[in-house]
Design a protein around this motif. Structure first.
Motif, PDB file in Angstrom:
ATOM      1  N   VAL A   1     -47.045  17.713 -31.317  1.00  0.00           N
ATOM      2  CA  VAL A   1     -46.531  18.017 -32.654  1.00  0.00           C
ATOM      3  C   VAL A   1     -46.171  19.498 -32.762  1.00  0.00           C
ATOM      4  CG1 VAL A   1     -47.184  18.222 -35.079  1.00  0.00           C
ATOM      5  CG2 VAL A   1     -47.654  16.114 -33.846  1.00  0.00           C
ATOM      6  N   VAL A   2     -47.062  20.377 -32.304  1.00  0.00           N
ATOM      7  CA  VAL A   2     -46.794  21.818 -32.379  1.00  0.00           C
ATOM      8  C   VAL A   2     -45.579  22.187 -31.541  1.00  0.00           C
ATOM      9  CG1 VAL A   2     -47.723  24.095 -31.827  1.00  0.00           C
ATOM     10  CG2 VAL A   2     -49.198  22.373 -32.881  1.00  0.00           C
ATOM     11  N   ALA A   3     -45.487  21.638 -30.316  1.00  0.00           N
ATOM     12  CA  ALA A   3     -44.356  21.952 -29.445  1.00  0.00           C
ATOM     13  C   ALA A   3     -43.046  21.438 -30.024  1.00  0.00           C
ATOM     14  CB  ALA A   3     -44.592  21.361 -28.055  1.00  0.00           C
ATOM     15  N   ALA A   4     -43.053  20.200 -30.526  1.00  0.00           N
ATOM     16  CA  ALA A   4     -41.827  19.644 -31.104  1.00  0.00           C
ATOM     17  C   ALA A   4     -41.423  20.384 -32.365  1.00  0.00           C
ATOM     18  CB  ALA A   4     -42.041  18.157 -31.416  1.00  0.00           C
ATOM     19  N   ASN A   5     -42.394  20.832 -33.143  1.00  0.00           N
ATOM     20  CA  ASN A   5     -42.077  21.584 -34.361  1.00  0.00           C
ATOM     21  C   ASN A   5     -41.425  22.922 -34.024  1.00  0.00           C
ATOM     22  OD1 ASN A   5     -42.561  21.696 -37.421  1.00  0.00           O
ATOM     23  ND2 ASN A   5     -43.422  23.633 -36.722  1.00  0.00           N
ATOM     24  N   LYS A   6     -41.961  23.627 -33.019  1.00  0.00           N
ATOM     25  CA  LYS A   6     -41.357  24.897 -32.614  1.00  0.00           C
ATOM     26  C   LYS A   6     -39.961  24.686 -32.040  1.00  0.00           C
ATOM     27  CE  LYS A   6     -45.546  27.582 -31.739  1.00  0.00           C
ATOM     28  NZ  LYS A   6     -46.318  28.391 -30.757  1.00  0.00           N
ATOM     29  N   LEU A   7     -39.792  23.613 -31.270  1.00  0.00           N
ATOM     30  CA  LEU A   7     -38.487  23.324 -30.691  1.00  0.00           C
ATOM     31  C   LEU A   7     -37.459  23.027 -31.775  1.00  0.00           C
ATOM     32  CD1 LEU A   7     -36.971  22.964 -28.010  1.00  0.00           C
ATOM     33  CD2 LEU A   7     -37.573  20.541 -28.090  1.00  0.00           C
TER      34      LEU A   7
END
Length: 319
Positions: free
Chosen positions: A303-309
Motif C-alpha cells: 500500500v505504501v509503495a503503490a501510494n508513493k508511485l
C-alpha cells in the motif's frame, strides 16, 4: 514567598489554551462523536485489541503457559515460512490467484460502469443495475452451492452436454486447471455489480457540458469515453487499486475453503486456509500467527509503495 508560589502555580501553562479549545470543540460536536462512538468501539475491541495477541508469533506459545510464560523464539517462525516448501507453494498459489483477480475481476466493474453510464433509457439502466447488484447479497455458501449444482457430475452442465452431444460427465470441480478460473469467475459474478457503485458515483460528478462540447466537435462515443469519462474516474481507479494491492495476500477464506477438495488442494490452498488448518486444526498457533502477521506487513508495504508511485504519476493517492 508562598503567596508568590501559589499565584505562579495558578498561571495557565502554554498548552492550557489549546486544551481548552479542544474540550470546547469536543463538547460542541458531542452529538457527532456520540454517533461515531459505536464504530470506534468496534474497531478498538475487534481490530486493535486483538493485535496484542500477535506477540505469540515470536513465542513457542502454549495455551497452558499463556502469553507471559511461553518461551520466546524470536523470528524462528518467520524463517520457517520460507524454509517450508509447503508454505512457499501456498504463497505462490495466493499470489497467482490475487493477480488473476486484479487482472480480470478488477477491470470488470469499470467496464460495467462505463456501459451503464452510456445507457440512455433510465428504466433499462436501473433494471440492469438491480440485476447485477443482487449477487452481492448472496453468501459464499449459497454461491458455491449454486456452482456445485451446475458443475457436479449429475449437474445442469453435464446433463445438458450429455443431451446435446452425448458426452460423458466431466468432474469440473475436481480438475486442478479449472480451480483458479472458477474462483475468478465467481468473484466477477458476485462482486462486479456492487463495485460499480463507486465508479458510477464518480461519473455522476462529470459535467454534462463536456459531453455536449465533445459532440459539437465531432467526437465519437469511444472518443468521449477515452477523453472525458475515463479521466474523470482515474483517481478513483488508482485509489481502489492501491487498496486492492493491500489485500494481495488475502483471497477470502470462505470461498476458497468451500471450493477446496483433495483433488485441487495442491493448486488451491492459499494462506487463509493454510492458517486455518495449521492454527485451528493442528493447534500450531505461533506459526499461524506468524503467517498472518507476515501477510499484514506485506500488505502494508504494498500500500505504501503503490501510494508513493501513484503520487509520482500525479495522482492523489489515499493519504
Amino acid at each position: 514567598m508562598r503567596t508568590v508560589a501559589k499565584a505562579a502555580s495558578r498561571v495557565p501553562g502554554p498548552n492550557a489554551g489549546a486544551w481548552t479549545r479542544i474540550r470546547r470543540k469536543l463538547w460542541k460536536s458531542r452529538a457527532m462523536y456520540l454517533f461515531a462512538l459505536p464504530g470506534t468501539l468496534y474497531f478498538l475491541i475487534y481490530k486493535y485489541v486483538p493485535l496484542l495477541g500477535s506477540v505469540i508469533a515470536f513465542q513457542d506459545y502454549s495455551p497452558f503457559q499463556g502469553f507471559l510464560h511461553s518461551d520466546w523464539v524470536g523470528f524462528d517462525h518467520f524463517r520457517s515460512i520460507f524454509d517450508n516448501a509447503e508454505v512457499v507453494q501456498v504463497l505462490i498459489n495466493t499470489l497467482v490467484l490475487s493477480f488473476l483477480q486484479i487482472a480480470f475481476a478488477f477491470p470488470i466493474p469499470i467496464v460495467l460502469a462505463l456501459m451503464l453510464n452510456e445507457a440512455r433509457q433510465e428504466w433499462f439502466k436501473r433494471l440492469i443495475q438491480s440485476l447485477v447488484y443482487l449477487p452481492h447479497f448472496l453468501s459464499w455458501v449459497v454461491v458455491i452451492g449454486l456452482v456445485t449444482i451446475f458443475l457436479r457430475s449429475d449437474g445442469v452442465v453435464n446433463s445438458l452436454m450429455a443431451n446435446l452431444f452425448g458426452t460423458e460427465p466431466v468432474l469440473y470441480l475436481q480438475q486442478p486447471y479449472l480451480f483458479k478460473p472458477l474462483i475468478v469467475l465467481e468473484v466477477i459474478w458476485k462482486e462486479s455489480g456492487w463495485s460499480t457503485i463507486v465508479f458510477l458515483a464518480a461519473l455522476s460528478g462529470v459535467n454534462p457540458e463536456l459531453y455536449e462540447a465533445a459532440v459539437v466537435d465531432g467526437a465519437s462515443r469511444f472518443r468521449r469515453i477515452w477523453s472525458i469519462t475515463l479521466p474523470a474516474i482515474r483517481s478513483t481507479i488508482v485509489i481502489l487499486l492501491i487498496l486492492r494491492l493491500g489485500t494481495v495476500l488475502d483471497n477470502g477464506f470462505e470461498q476458497i475453503f468451500l471450493m477446496l477438495n483433495p483433488y485441487v488442494k495442491e493448486v488451491g490452498e492459499v494462506l487463509d486456509t493454510y492458517v486455518y488448518y495449521k492454527g485451528v486444526l493442528q493447534s500450531d498457533f505461533s506459526f499461524a500467527t506468524a503467517v498472518g502477521l507476515f501477510k499484514s506487513v506485506v500488505g502494508l508495504v504494498l500500500v505504501v509503495a503503490a501510494n508513493k508511485l501513484s503520487k509520482r504519476f500525479g495522482e492523489e493517492g489515499i493519504y
